[in-house]
Design a protein around this motif. Structure first.
Motif, short mmCIF file in Angstrom:
data_model
loop_
_atom_site.label_atom_id
_atom_site.label_comp_id
_atom_site.label_asym_id
_atom_site.label_seq_id
_atom_site.Cartn_x
_atom_site.Cartn_y
_atom_site.Cartn_z
N ASN A 139 4.01 5.56 -5.62
CA ASN A 139 3.90 5.59 -7.08
C ASN A 139 2.91 6.64 -7.55
OD1 ASN A 139 5.78 3.80 -7.97
ND2 ASN A 139 4.38 2.06 -8.04
N ALA A 140 1.89 6.90 -6.75
CA ALA A 140 0.91 7.93 -7.09
C ALA A 140 1.38 9.32 -6.64
CB ALA A 140 -0.43 7.61 -6.45
N VAL A 152 0.84 -1.20 0.00
CA VAL A 152 0.00 0.00 0.00
C VAL A 152 0.87 1.25 0.00
CG1 VAL A 152 -1.75 1.25 1.30
CG2 VAL A 152 -1.86 -1.22 1.15
N VAL A 153 1.95 1.23 0.75
CA VAL A 153 2.87 2.37 0.78
C VAL A 153 3.54 2.54 -0.58
CG1 VAL A 153 4.98 3.25 1.83
CG2 VAL A 153 3.21 2.24 3.24
N ASN A 182 2.01 10.36 -3.71
CA ASN A 182 1.42 10.75 -2.44
C ASN A 182 2.45 10.42 -1.36
OD1 ASN A 182 -0.12 11.31 -0.22
ND2 ASN A 182 -1.58 9.65 -0.52
N TYR A 183 3.12 11.43 -0.86
CA TYR A 183 4.20 11.20 0.08
C TYR A 183 3.74 11.26 1.54
CZ TYR A 183 6.97 11.58 -4.06
OH TYR A 183 7.49 11.36 -5.30
N LEU A 184 2.44 11.24 1.77
CA LEU A 184 1.90 11.17 3.12
C LEU A 184 1.55 9.71 3.42
CD1 LEU A 184 -0.38 14.32 2.98
CD2 LEU A 184 1.89 14.13 3.96
N TRP A 185 2.56 8.88 3.49
CA TRP A 185 2.38 7.43 3.60
C TRP A 185 2.32 6.94 5.03
CZ3 TRP A 185 6.23 5.19 6.35
CH2 TRP A 185 7.43 5.89 6.44
N GLN A 186 2.63 7.78 6.01
CA GLN A 186 2.78 7.31 7.38
C GLN A 186 1.46 6.77 7.95
OE1 GLN A 186 3.96 10.35 6.42
NE2 GLN A 186 6.15 10.21 6.72
#
Length: 90
Positions: A9-10, A3-4, A12-16
């Motif tokens: 890849n999209a 999922v991260v 979206n760097y708010l993966w936390q």
């Protein structure tokens, strides 16, 4: 971790929180199984037994969610560090 990777890849760097929530989602399954077990497998009745059962089931599910979410965040953090350590800047 998958999922991260899809979030990154999209772009979206708010993966936390995504990493934590994907690990903690297991607790929803455990709580729903506890509800199923209460209604179909046990013969408990009365307010006190119901309150104790669902109280302890929700505490177990909450602690399991925190544990699995923390493990998911830790492993995703190591994965992101491994990815960005190998990135070359031109």
């Amino acid at each position: 971790i998958i999922v991260v990777y899809l979030c990154l890849n999209a772009e979206n760097y708010l993966w936390q929180w995504t990493a934590f929530a994907s690990g903690a989602s297991m607790s929803i399954y455990v709580f729903l199984y506890g509800v199923f077990f209460f209604f179909f497998k046990t013969s408990m009745n009365g307010f006190l037994q119901t309150a104790f059962y669902f109280g302890y089931t929700s505490l177990i599910a909450l602690n399991l969610g925190i544990l699995c979410g923390t493990i998911g965040h830790f492993s995703a953090s190591r994965f992101v560090r491994a990815i960005f350590k190998n990135v070359k800047v031109d």
